[in-house]
Motif scaffolding. Structure first.
Motif, PDB file in Angstrom:
ATOM      1  N   MET A   1      58.105  63.868   9.365  1.00 24.83           N
ATOM      2  CA  MET A   1      59.379  63.848  10.100  1.00 24.83           C
ATOM      3  C   MET A   1      60.536  63.952   9.122  1.00 24.83           C
ATOM      4  N   THR A   2      61.393  64.899   9.354  1.00 26.60           N
ATOM      5  CA  THR A   2      62.548  65.019   8.472  1.00 26.60           C
ATOM      6  C   THR A   2      63.728  64.324   9.105  1.00 26.60           C
ATOM      7  N   ARG A   3      64.398  63.544   8.288  1.00 28.46           N
ATOM      8  CA  ARG A   3      65.579  62.859   8.813  1.00 28.46           C
ATOM      9  C   ARG A   3      66.747  63.818   8.749  1.00 28.46           C
ATOM     10  N   PRO A   4      67.545  63.865   9.806  1.00 22.54           N
ATOM     11  CA  PRO A   4      68.697  64.766   9.782  1.00 22.54           C
ATOM     12  C   PRO A   4      69.622  64.413   8.628  1.00 22.54           C
ATOM     13  N   ARG A   5      70.196  65.412   8.026  1.00 22.26           N
ATOM     14  CA  ARG A   5      71.126  65.172   6.930  1.00 22.26           C
ATOM     15  C   ARG A   5      72.461  64.705   7.510  1.00 22.26           C
ATOM     16  N   LEU A   6      72.932  63.582   7.019  1.00 21.73           N
ATOM     17  CA  LEU A   6      74.189  63.047   7.524  1.00 21.73           C
ATOM     18  C   LEU A   6      75.239  63.208   6.456  1.00 21.73           C
ATOM     19  N   GLY A   7      76.130  64.094   6.654  1.00 21.64           N
ATOM     20  CA  GLY A   7      77.130  64.316   5.636  1.00 21.64           C
ATOM     21  C   GLY A   7      78.502  63.897   6.085  1.00 21.64           C
ATOM     22  N   HIS A   8      78.906  64.412   7.176  1.00 23.19           N
ATOM     23  CA  HIS A   8      80.307  64.291   7.553  1.00 23.19           C
ATOM     24  C   HIS A   8      80.487  63.550   8.875  1.00 23.19           C
ATOM     25  N   PRO A   9      81.577  62.783   8.996  1.00 30.14           N
ATOM     26  CA  PRO A   9      81.807  62.014  10.222  1.00 30.14           C
ATOM     27  C   PRO A   9      81.975  62.853  11.483  1.00 30.14           C
ATOM     28  N   SER A  10      81.970  64.163  11.378  1.00 31.57           N
ATOM     29  CA  SER A  10      82.045  64.940  12.619  1.00 31.57           C
ATOM     30  C   SER A  10      80.683  64.994  13.306  1.00 31.57           C
ATOM     31  N   GLU A  11      79.633  64.595  12.588  1.00 32.95           N
ATOM     32  CA  GLU A  11      78.314  64.527  13.224  1.00 32.95           C
ATOM     33  C   GLU A  11      78.174  63.154  13.852  1.00 32.95           C
ATOM     34  N   ILE A  12      78.022  63.121  15.169  1.00 38.03           N
ATOM     35  CA  ILE A  12      78.034  61.851  15.875  1.00 38.03           C
ATOM     36  C   ILE A  12      76.679  61.619  16.531  1.00 38.03           C
ATOM     37  N   PRO A  13      75.898  60.722  15.937  1.00 39.86           N
ATOM     38  CA  PRO A  13      74.537  60.566  16.430  1.00 39.86           C
ATOM     39  C   PRO A  13      74.374  59.566  17.563  1.00 39.86           C
ATOM     40  N   ASP A  14      75.392  58.784  17.910  1.00 37.06           N
ATOM     41  CA  ASP A  14      75.150  57.781  18.949  1.00 37.06           C
ATOM     42  C   ASP A  14      76.196  57.883  20.052  1.00 37.06           C
ATOM     43  N   PRO A  15      75.764  57.642  21.308  1.00 32.57           N
ATOM     44  CA  PRO A  15      76.678  57.823  22.440  1.00 32.57           C
ATOM     45  C   PRO A  15      77.821  56.816  22.460  1.00 32.57           C
ATOM     46  N   GLY A  16      77.642  55.651  21.793  1.00 29.88           N
ATOM     47  CA  GLY A  16      78.733  54.675  21.767  1.00 29.88           C
ATOM     48  C   GLY A  16      79.767  54.981  20.700  1.00 29.88           C
ATOM     49  N   LEU A  17      79.537  56.066  19.944  1.00 26.38           N
ATOM     50  CA  LEU A  17      80.458  56.485  18.874  1.00 26.38           C
ATOM     51  C   LEU A  17      80.702  55.371  17.854  1.00 26.38           C
ATOM     52  N   GLN A  18      79.689  54.519  17.673  1.00 27.01           N
ATOM     53  CA  GLN A  18      79.838  53.393  16.731  1.00 27.01           C
ATOM     54  C   GLN A  18      80.199  53.879  15.332  1.00 27.01           C
ATOM     55  N   SER A  19      79.438  54.885  14.869  1.00 28.11           N
ATOM     56  CA  SER A  19      79.635  55.328  13.493  1.00 28.11           C
ATOM     57  C   SER A  19      81.024  55.934  13.321  1.00 28.11           C
ATOM     58  N   GLU A  20      81.432  56.735  14.315  1.00 25.77           N
ATOM     59  CA  GLU A  20      82.738  57.380  14.215  1.00 25.77           C
ATOM     60  C   GLU A  20      83.870  56.354  14.271  1.00 25.77           C
ATOM     61  N   ARG A  21      83.757  55.403  15.227  1.00 21.48           N
ATOM     62  CA  ARG A  21      84.823  54.404  15.360  1.00 21.48           C
ATOM     63  C   ARG A  21      84.929  53.543  14.102  1.00 21.48           C
ATOM     64  N   THR A  22      83.766  53.206  13.547  1.00 20.44           N
ATOM     65  CA  THR A  22      83.790  52.389  12.338  1.00 20.44           C
ATOM     66  C   THR A  22      84.391  53.175  11.178  1.00 20.44           C
ATOM     67  N   TYR A  23      84.009  54.455  11.087  1.00 22.37           N
ATOM     68  CA  TYR A  23      84.583  55.321  10.047  1.00 22.37           C
ATOM     69  C   TYR A  23      86.103  55.354  10.163  1.00 22.37           C
ATOM     70  N   LEU A  24      86.586  55.586  11.378  1.00 28.67           N
ATOM     71  CA  LEU A  24      88.034  55.678  11.576  1.00 28.67           C
ATOM     72  C   LEU A  24      88.739  54.355  11.287  1.00 28.67           C
ATOM     73  N   ALA A  25      88.073  53.247  11.635  1.00 22.19           N
ATOM     74  CA  ALA A  25      88.674  51.938  11.363  1.00 22.19           C
ATOM     75  C   ALA A  25      88.849  51.729   9.853  1.00 22.19           C
ATOM     76  N   TRP A  26      87.843  52.143   9.080  1.00 25.18           N
ATOM     77  CA  TRP A  26      87.964  52.035   7.624  1.00 25.18           C
ATOM     78  C   TRP A  26      89.066  52.957   7.111  1.00 25.18           C
ATOM     79  N   GLN A  27      89.134  54.167   7.646  1.00 27.24           N
ATOM     80  CA  GLN A  27      90.170  55.100   7.183  1.00 27.24           C
ATOM     81  C   GLN A  27      91.565  54.561   7.493  1.00 27.24           C
ATOM     82  N   ARG A  28      91.742  54.035   8.694  1.00 24.76           N
ATOM     83  CA  ARG A  28      93.056  53.470   9.052  1.00 24.76           C
ATOM     84  C   ARG A  28      93.430  52.341   8.104  1.00 24.76           C
TER      85      ARG A  28
END
Lengths: 126, 150
Positions: A1-28
């Motif tokens: 099984m190959t794990r998807p490559r995660l590079g950039h915050p535009s790739e959103i793997p979860d429906p709750g947008l946890q990763s994106e929201r957390t990313y944006l919170a750190w950026q802010r």
């Protein structure tokens, strides 16, 4: 099984947008630190009477702002790393995401910057 | 009340802990935290982290506002009003950032033990501070407009 490559915050793997929201919170937060840092450096120029300020003490007055700026840059980097961790957790369902050391360090730096700002306020304005 | 959300047995045992243990409990290090309960759902961890970051940003905004009111805003209101406002805002900023880790750790602990989240005094504190600051600004503006006939 190959794990998807995660590079950039535009790739959103979860429906709750946890990763994106957390990313944006750190950026802010990083941007806030940088902005406050720039403001403190700028305001430190107006502090006190230059006659009474030795070069060393002027450096001390600029320090909280420099600290804020540096922290801002580090936080934005950290946001990207955190995004990768969060996205991996979302994909694999792994828990154990808490990062006490990063939280403690950030709280400590924020306190330092605030105390530095307070000192600037006390020395500069009166 | 501090003890809300914990059982009375825990509350009683807390009361008998020496201050060093209580301190360690309120300000746990990374290893202390990892020993508590089990790893929570990663979404809860991230939600706690984002809330912590939001408090840090709030503290930074109060800091910037406090310094701005003293050094950037032109003189207004009664003598010393800017000073009072600035110091109030910056001291609140220090209090928020200095206690933010402790609150984060309390929430982390509750998540790891599957307990109700601990109550936080900060929303009320912040509400009171912003209300007081706004009232001082309002009073200053009224004082100003009463002072000269503009």
């Amino acid at each position: 099984m190959t794990r998807p490559r995660l590079g950039h915050p535009s790739e959103i793997p979860d429906p709750g947008l946890q990763s994106e929201r957390t990313y944006l919170a750190w950026q802010r937060t990083g941007l806030s630190f940088a902005a406050v840092g720039v403001f403190l450096v700028h305001e430190s120029g107006h502090v006190g009477h230059p006659k009474h300020l030795e070069q060393l003490s002027h450096l001390a007055v600029v320090l909280p702002g420099i600290l804020g700026l540096t922290t801002g840059a580090l936080i934005m980097l950290r946001g990207l790393l955190r995004y990768r961790q969060a996205a991996t957790a979302a994909l694999t369902g792994a828990d154990g995401m808490s990062a006490p050391t990063a939280v403690a360090a950030l709280a400590a730096v924020a306190t330092l910057v605030a105390v530095g700002g307070f000192l600037i306020l006390l020395t500069g304005a009166f | 009340m501090r003890m809300t959300g914990r059982t009375s047995a825990q509350a009683r045992s807390d009361g008998h802990q020496p201050w060093r243990l209580r301190w360690r409990r309120q300000w746990p290090n990374a290893a202390d935290i990892r020993r508590i309960g089990s790893e929570p759902d990663y979404r809860f961890t991230l939600a706690n982290e984002r809330t912590f970051l939001a408090w840090i940003r709030t503290a930074l905004a109060l800091l910037a506002g406090g310094i701005a009111v003293v050094q950037v805003v032109p003189d207004f209101g009664f003598p010393g009003s800017r000073r009072v406002l600035g110091i109030t805002l910056v001291v609140t900023s220090i209090v928020l950032s200095a206690t933010s880790y402790r609150h984060w750790a309390e929430v982390e602990r509750a998540l790891r033990l599957g307990q109700p989240l601990p109550p936080s005094p900060f929303p009320r504190l912040l509400g009171i501070v912003i209300t007081v600051v706004s009232l001082i600004v309002l009073a200053s503006l009224l004082y100003n407009s009463g002072g000269d006939a503009r």
